[in-house]
Design an enzyme around this catalytic site. Structure first.
Site, mmCIF file in Angstrom:
data_model
loop_
_atom_site.group_PDB
_atom_site.id
_atom_site.type_symbol
_atom_site.label_atom_id
_atom_site.label_comp_id
_atom_site.label_asym_id
_atom_site.label_seq_id
_atom_site.Cartn_x
_atom_site.Cartn_y
_atom_site.Cartn_z
ATOM 1 N N GLU A 31 -7.886 -2.854 -7.472
ATOM 2 C CA GLU A 31 -8.631 -2.588 -6.239
ATOM 3 C C GLU A 31 -8.108 -1.366 -5.495
ATOM 4 O OE1 GLU A 31 -9.222 -7.311 -5.190
ATOM 5 O OE2 GLU A 31 -7.618 -6.191 -4.216
ATOM 6 N N CYS A 57 -4.698 10.092 26.263
ATOM 7 C CA CYS A 57 -3.710 9.924 27.326
ATOM 8 C C CYS A 57 -2.506 9.121 26.855
ATOM 9 C CB CYS A 57 -4.363 9.253 28.526
ATOM 10 S SG CYS A 57 -5.783 10.174 29.097
ATOM 11 N N GLU A 58 -1.844 9.609 25.820
ATOM 12 C CA GLU A 58 -0.648 8.972 25.272
ATOM 13 C C GLU A 58 0.223 10.102 24.743
ATOM 14 O OE1 GLU A 58 -0.182 5.528 24.388
ATOM 15 O OE2 GLU A 58 -2.142 4.875 25.115
ATOM 16 N N SER A 63 0.827 -1.199 0.000
ATOM 17 C CA SER A 63 0.000 0.000 0.000
ATOM 18 C C SER A 63 0.864 1.251 0.000
ATOM 19 C CB SER A 63 -0.904 -0.017 1.222
ATOM 20 O OG SER A 63 -2.039 0.784 1.029
#
Ligand SMILES: *Cc1c(COP(=O)(O)O)cnc(C)c1O
Length: 479
Positions: free
Chosen positions: A332, A407-408, A251
Site C-alpha cells: 500500500e 500567525c505562528e 512511514s
C-alpha cells in the site's frame, strides 16, 4: 508521533537542521532522476524558469495564481506502473509465489483524477474514510479494487463498503468484527475482511525497532493474542470471509529490514492459524511506508524493483521454512507514488534579514501560503528544500528560512536553505516533494482558502482540484 503516516523514528525526516556548523545547501537542480527530489518531468527552461512536464511555472502562476500544488501526471503514472510491474514480476508462480497487488494509499492525496490515473496503471485504492471511499467510487474504481482501513470506522462507512462490495475491510479491533458481521448479515452479503496485526515492529528512517507490545491505537496485537482472537471470531461468523492478515509498520521508511521482520512475523502467524484451524488465508498485506527524498541530504530510497525483490525473497524463504504455500501479497504505497510527483508553487512577499547570535544573519523569506498548505514541518519537523522558480540568479547565496503567512512563529515551510541573495517580493519559489500529505493535510487556518491542485501534462496544466475561495469559506458560516 503516532500518526499512521508519521515518520516513526526520531529524526528520520531530518529534524530542523541548525545553521551552526554547516552552511545551508541550495536545492538540487531537476535532473529527471526517479529518486530525485523533483518529479521526473521537472526541468529548467533556457531562460532559467522551472517547468513541469513542459509547463512553464511562470505561466502557471500567471494563469492560476499562487500558492498552488502542481502534480506531474506522467510521474504519478510512472511510479504507479513501476510498483505494479515490479511486484507483478517478482511474485509470479514461476518464482514460487502467488502474485501481488498494489493498493495506492489514498490518504497521501486523493482526487478523482489521481484515483483514475493510478487505477488505469493497475493499482487498487486504499481508503480510510467515507470521503476517500466516495472519491474512489466516483472515479469509477470498482469496490473489489478498494480496501477500507481505519481504527474507528462508522456504521455508515462500513455499510457503504459492504454495499459496494469493497474487496477488503481491514478489521482493526475486536468490537469491529461483530459490527462488520452484523452489517454484512443485514445486507445479506458476505464481507471480505483482513485483520490488521501489530507485530511489534516499528520502522522509520534508517532503523526499525521491535517491541513485544505496542502502545498505540492501530491494529490487533500479535503478542497479546487479540489478533488471534479476532481471527477465531471471524471464522465463526457466517457473514464474514477471512481473506488475510495485514501489517503496516510506519512511514518514510528507507531501510527495508523492518518490512522483512514484519513479513516474517505475519507469515508465521498465518502458518500457526492454518495449523490450528485448517484455514490457510490466501492473502497477506505488507502495508505501505516506503520513503522518498525531500532534500538531497536524505538517503536514496529503495526503488520499486528493489522493494519487490527483497520482499519476494523474504516471503519465499519464510514460507519454505514454515510450510504452507505462499499467500498473494499486497502492498500500500502512498507517499512514494505521489510525493515526488508534486511541488508547491508560492510567490515571495516580505523578505527580512534577522540577526543571529554570533553576527550572522538569516533571510526570512515569506511566501503566500505556509502551514495551512504544508503542516509537515510544524507537525514532524520535516525538512524540505526550495528553489527560485521564475528565474536563475548568479547573486551570492544567503542562508534563508522560508516561512508562511500564518500567525505562528512555527509556520515554517523550509527551515534552512540557500537562496540567491537577490530573492525579492514577486519571485516564485517552488518547494519539491509536496505531492503527498500536502493538500491532503491542508487546513484553512487563519481562514486562508486551500490552494488548487493542477495536473501538468504535455506542456500545460489543468485544474483537478479547484482553488478554495472566500465564498467557500464564508458559505460554511451560517451564523
Ligand atoms: C498511511 C498508510 C499507508 C501509506 O503510507 P505511506 O507512508 O504514504 O506509503 C499504507 N497503509 C496504511 C494502513 C496506512 O495507514
Amino acid at each position: 508521533m503516532s500518526s499512521d503516516n508519521a515518520p516513526t523514528a526520531a529524526g528520520s525526516t531530518g529534524e530542523a537542521p541548525s545553521t551552526s556548523g554547516r552552511a545551508a545547501a541550495r536545492a538540487p537542480e531537476p535532473d529527471g532522476a526517479f529518486t530525485g527530489v523533483w518529479s521526473t518531468g521537472a526541468t529548467r527552461t533556457d531562460d532559467g524558469a522551472l517547468a513541469v512536464a513542459g509547463a512553464d511555472l511562470r505561466a502557471v502562476a500567471a494563469e492560476h495564481g499562487t500558492p498552488a500544488y502542481v502534480v506531474d501526471e506522467q510521474d504519478v503514472r510512472a511510479r504507479s506502473r513501476a510498483f505494479a510491474t515490479a511486484f507483478g514480476e517478482a511474485f509470479t508462480t514461476e518464482a514460487g509465489l502467488a502474485g501481488a497487488d498494489v493498493y495506492y494509499a489514498g490518504k497521501a492525496f486523493l482526487s478523482v483524477a489521481v484515483a483514475r490515473w493510478v487505477h488505469e496503471e493497475g493499482l487498487g485504492i486504499d481508503a480510510s474514510t467515507a470521503g476517500e471511499l466516495a472519491v474512489a467510487l466516483r472515479a469509477g474504481v470498482p469496490g473489489e479494487a478498494i480496501g477500507l482501513h481505519g481504527n474507528n470506522k462508522s456504521d455508515d462507512e462500513l455499510r457503504t463498503a459492504v454495499d459496494h462490495g469493497v474487496g477488503r475491510i481491514v478489521v482493526d479491533s475486536l468490537p469491529e468484527v461483530e459490527r462488520v458481521a452484523a452489517i454484512a448479515a443485514e445486507a445479506g452479503s458476505v464481507a471480505q475482511v483482513m485483520v490488521r496485526v501489530t507485530t511489534g515492529v516499528h520502522a522509520g528512517g534508517h532503523e526499525f525497532i521491535a517491541t513485544a507490545h505496542e502502545d498505540q491505537k492501530f491494529g490487533l496485537s500479535l503478542a497479546a493474542g487479540t489478533a488471534r482472537k479476532a481471527v477465531d471470531e471471524i471464522l465463526a461468523a457466517d457473514s464474514l470471509e477471512l481473506v488475510g492478515l495485514h501489517s503496516h509498520i510506519g512511514s518514510q521508511i528507507l531501510d527495508l529490514a523492518g518490512f522483512e521482520a514484519a513479513a516474517r512475523a505475519v507469515l508465521r502467524l498465518r502458518a500457526e492459524i492454518a495449523d490450528a484451524t485448517g484455514h490457510l488465508m490466501p492473502e497477506v498485506d505488507l502495508g505501505g511506508g516506503y520513503g522518498i527524498r525531500y532534500t538531497d541530504e536524505d538517503a536514496l530510497p529503495p526503488t520499486p524493483d528493489q522493494i519487490a525483490e527483497r520482499l519476494a525473497t523474504v516471503v519465499r524463504a519464510a514460507c519454505a521454512e514454515l510450510g504452507p504455500r505462499p499467500p498473494r501479497i499486497s502492498i500500500e504505497p502512498g507517499r512514494s507514488v505521489v510525493g515526488p510527483a508534486g511541488l508547491t508553487l508560492y510567490t515571495v512577499g516580505t523578505v527580512k534579514d534577522v540577526a543571529l547570535d554570533g553576527g550572522a544573519t538569516r533571510a526570512y523569506v515569506s511566501v503566500d501560503g505556509g502551514m495551512s498548505d504544508n503542516i509537515r514541518p510544524a507537525l514532524y519537523g520535516a525538512a524540505y528544500t526550495a528553489a527560485l522558480a521564475n528565474r536563475r540568479s548568479a547573486a551570492p547565496d544567503v542562508t534563508a528560512r522560508v516561512v508562511g503567512k500564518h500567525c505562528e512563529s512555527g509556520d515554517i515551510v523550509v527551515h534552512d536553505v540557500a537562496l540567491p541573495g537577490d530573492v525579492h517580493a514577486g519571485d516564485l519559489l517552488a518547494v519539491p516533494a509536496t505531492g503527498a500529505y500536502g493538500r491532503s493535510m491542508a487546513s484553512t487556518y487563519n481562514l486562508v482558502p486551500r490552494p488548487p491542485v493542477l495536473a501538468a501534462s504535455d506542456g500545460s496544466v489543468r485544474v483537478i482540484v479547484r482553488r478554495e475561495t472566500l465564498e467557500d469559506v464564508l458559505g460554511l458560516d451560517v451564523g
